[in-house]
Write a protein that holds these residues in place. Structure first.
Motif, PDB file in Angstrom:
ATOM      1  N   THR A 195       0.813  -1.213   0.000  1.00 28.18           N
ATOM      2  CA  THR A 195       0.000   0.000   0.000  1.00 28.18           C
ATOM      3  C   THR A 195       0.848   1.267   0.000  1.00 28.18           C
ATOM      4  O   THR A 195       0.448   2.295  -0.528  1.00 28.18           O
ATOM      5  CB  THR A 195      -0.931   0.011   1.251  1.00 28.18           C
ATOM      6  N   CYS A 196       2.050   1.181   0.591  1.00 28.64           N
ATOM      7  CA  CYS A 196       2.882   2.366   0.870  1.00 28.64           C
ATOM      8  C   CYS A 196       3.227   3.180  -0.387  1.00 28.64           C
ATOM      9  O   CYS A 196       3.730   2.643  -1.363  1.00 28.64           O
ATOM     10  CB  CYS A 196       4.169   1.911   1.543  1.00 28.64           C
ATOM     11  N   TYR A 197       2.955   4.486  -0.322  1.00 28.66           N
ATOM     12  CA  TYR A 197       3.287   5.395  -1.420  1.00 28.66           C
ATOM     13  C   TYR A 197       4.798   5.532  -1.631  1.00 28.66           C
ATOM     14  O   TYR A 197       5.247   5.920  -2.705  1.00 28.66           O
ATOM     15  CB  TYR A 197       2.722   6.792  -1.143  1.00 28.66           C
ATOM     16  N   GLN A 198       5.565   5.286  -0.547  1.00 27.38           N
ATOM     17  CA  GLN A 198       7.016   5.460  -0.659  1.00 27.38           C
ATOM     18  C   GLN A 198       7.720   4.193  -1.145  1.00 27.38           C
ATOM     19  O   GLN A 198       8.932   4.198  -1.308  1.00 27.38           O
ATOM     20  CB  GLN A 198       7.619   5.858   0.703  1.00 27.38           C
ATOM     21  N   GLY A 199       6.944   3.134  -1.349  1.00 28.23           N
ATOM     22  CA  GLY A 199       7.548   1.898  -1.862  1.00 28.23           C
ATOM     23  C   GLY A 199       8.420   1.168  -0.850  1.00 28.23           C
ATOM     24  O   GLY A 199       9.206   0.302  -1.224  1.00 28.23           O
ATOM     25  N   TYR A 209       4.004  -4.239   5.506  1.00 29.51           N
ATOM     26  CA  TYR A 209       5.219  -3.500   5.181  1.00 29.51           C
ATOM     27  C   TYR A 209       4.891  -2.068   4.764  1.00 29.51           C
ATOM     28  O   TYR A 209       3.845  -1.819   4.169  1.00 29.51           O
ATOM     29  CB  TYR A 209       5.957  -4.194   4.035  1.00 29.51           C
ATOM     30  N   GLY A 210       5.807  -1.153   5.055  1.00 27.41           N
ATOM     31  CA  GLY A 210       5.609   0.218   4.615  1.00 27.41           C
ATOM     32  C   GLY A 210       6.386   1.184   5.476  1.00 27.41           C
ATOM     33  O   GLY A 210       6.961   0.812   6.503  1.00 27.41           O
ATOM     34  N   CYS A 211       6.401   2.452   5.042  1.00 24.04           N
ATOM     35  CA  CYS A 211       7.154   3.483   5.766  1.00 24.04           C
ATOM     36  C   CYS A 211       6.470   3.848   7.077  1.00 24.04           C
ATOM     37  O   CYS A 211       7.111   4.327   8.007  1.00 24.04           O
ATOM     38  CB  CYS A 211       7.322   4.715   4.880  1.00 24.04           C
ATOM     39  N   GLY A 212       5.157   3.637   7.149  1.00 20.04           N
ATOM     40  CA  GLY A 212       4.419   3.969   8.368  1.00 20.04           C
ATOM     41  C   GLY A 212       4.063   5.434   8.485  1.00 20.04           C
ATOM     42  O   GLY A 212       3.390   5.840   9.431  1.00 20.04           O
ATOM     43  N   GLU A 213       4.516   6.243   7.532  1.00 20.72           N
ATOM     44  CA  GLU A 213       4.333   7.696   7.627  1.00 20.72           C
ATOM     45  C   GLU A 213       3.444   8.278   6.520  1.00 20.72           C
ATOM     46  O   GLU A 213       2.736   9.250   6.751  1.00 20.72           O
ATOM     47  CB  GLU A 213       5.707   8.398   7.544  1.00 20.72           C
ATOM     48  N   CYS A 214       3.525   7.731   5.349  1.00 17.45           N
ATOM     49  CA  CYS A 214       2.795   8.320   4.217  1.00 17.45           C
ATOM     50  C   CYS A 214       1.280   8.155   4.428  1.00 17.45           C
ATOM     51  O   CYS A 214       0.855   7.353   5.257  1.00 17.45           O
ATOM     52  CB  CYS A 214       3.247   7.676   2.900  1.00 17.45           C
ATOM     53  N   PRO A 215       0.454   8.917   3.706  1.00 16.03           N
ATOM     54  CA  PRO A 215      -1.001   8.833   3.938  1.00 16.03           C
ATOM     55  C   PRO A 215      -1.553   7.419   3.779  1.00 16.03           C
ATOM     56  O   PRO A 215      -2.443   7.010   4.529  1.00 16.03           O
ATOM     57  CB  PRO A 215      -1.576   9.772   2.857  1.00 16.03           C
ATOM     58  N   ALA A 216      -1.017   6.655   2.820  1.00 14.34           N
ATOM     59  CA  ALA A 216      -1.523   5.293   2.605  1.00 14.34           C
ATOM     60  C   ALA A 216      -1.175   4.389   3.783  1.00 14.34           C
ATOM     61  O   ALA A 216      -2.002   3.596   4.241  1.00 14.34           O
ATOM     62  CB  ALA A 216      -0.963   4.729   1.306  1.00 14.34           C
ATOM     63  N   CYS A 217       0.064   4.508   4.277  1.00 17.31           N
ATOM     64  CA  CYS A 217       0.464   3.715   5.449  1.00 17.31           C
ATOM     65  C   CYS A 217      -0.342   4.134   6.674  1.00 17.31           C
ATOM     66  O   CYS A 217      -0.785   3.288   7.455  1.00 17.31           O
ATOM     67  CB  CYS A 217       1.958   3.912   5.749  1.00 17.31           C
ATOM     68  N   ALA A 218      -0.527   5.444   6.865  1.00 18.99           N
ATOM     69  CA  ALA A 218      -1.247   5.945   8.042  1.00 18.99           C
ATOM     70  C   ALA A 218      -2.656   5.370   8.076  1.00 18.99           C
ATOM     71  O   ALA A 218      -3.151   4.947   9.128  1.00 18.99           O
ATOM     72  CB  ALA A 218      -1.280   7.476   8.026  1.00 18.99           C
TER      73      ALA A 218
HETATM   74 ZN    ZN Z   1       4.194   4.471   3.456  1.00 19.00          ZN
END
Ligand code: ZN
Length: 232
Positions: A195-199, A209-218
């Motif tokens: 899902t993560c926008y930052q890949g 998995y994900g950055c945990g910060e971008c809108p999609a992760c949030a």
């Molecule tokens: Zn993310």
């Protein structure tokens, strides 16, 4: 019995929509778009997610048929977004994030309908959602209803658009995933979808998995945490 084409990006929402369709239809095909996504991971997880569904859900294996990937790299020529170019995600004056490709879902649905027509499929299934943070106008219920009508008229064949996530929030999406395929499907979504926008895919959280910060992760994170807390 209807046969469906699922708009399948390899994310949490479209994987849940795929399971939803596999519970309902005799035959289900999948469709993804390569529009020059900055992070190719989305296209990679599509394949592993499909393989995992086939491996783990024998009751769905027979129904899960062809996967199609359509090259829509032309979208890169008509958009200036952080999905296709290396710029930071920000909110524009319209209130929409700059990840927005104007009318993207309208284009996707038109291509999907053309493929469905040729494949003899009469239902399009997508993860469009009005409760999403971004409020994309091409994901709204009225847009879907108008598109369904326009496609059915333009193809001279009834084409139904189903959007199982339209009125539910992300916590309810996790609950739907669980109700469709139990712990195995929830684990599959956590482990394999992206899902993560930052890949970002090097950090595994409880929600995936994900950055945990971008809108999609949030959105994915808070939905998971709400659902997990309610489940206890
Ligand atoms: Zn993310």
């Amino acid at each position: 019995m209807s046969q469906a084409l699922v708009l399948f990006s390899g994310g949490q929402d479209s994987t849940t929509c795929l399971a939803w369709a596999l519970e309902r239809y005799a035959r289900v095909e999948t469709l993804g778009f390569d529009y020059g996504q900055r992070h190719r991971i989305e296209l990679e997880v599509r394949k592993t997610t499909l393989a995992e569904i086939r491996a783990q859900f024998p009751q769905w294996r027979e129904k899960l048929a062809d996967d199609h990937v359509v090259d829509l790299s032309v979208l890169g020529q008509i958009s200036e977004t952080s999905l296709t170019r290396d710029v930071a995600i920000a909110y524009e004056a319209s209130g929409l994030p700059n990840t927005f490709v104007p009318g993207r879902n309208l284009l996707f649905l038109n291509f999907a309908a053309a493929i469905a027509y040729r494949r003899g499929l009469d239902v399009l299934v997508g993860g469009m959602c009005e409760t999403d943070f971004s409020g994309y106008p091409d994901c709204r219920d009225n847009t879907m209803k108008a598109t369904q009508l326009s496609l059915s008229l333009g193809l001279d064949r009834k084409m139904t658009i189903e959007t199982p996530l339209m009125w539910i929030n992300k916590a309810e999406t996790w609950a739907l995933t669980q109700s469709l395929g139990g712990n195995a499907l929830t684990e599959l979504v956590i482990e394999h979808t992206h899902t993560c926008y930052q890949g970002v895919r090097d950090t595994r959280h409880a929600w995936g998995y994900g950055c945990g910060e971008c809108p999609a992760c949030a959105l994915r994170k808070s939905g998971y945490e709400t659902w997990a807390a309610e489940k206890k």
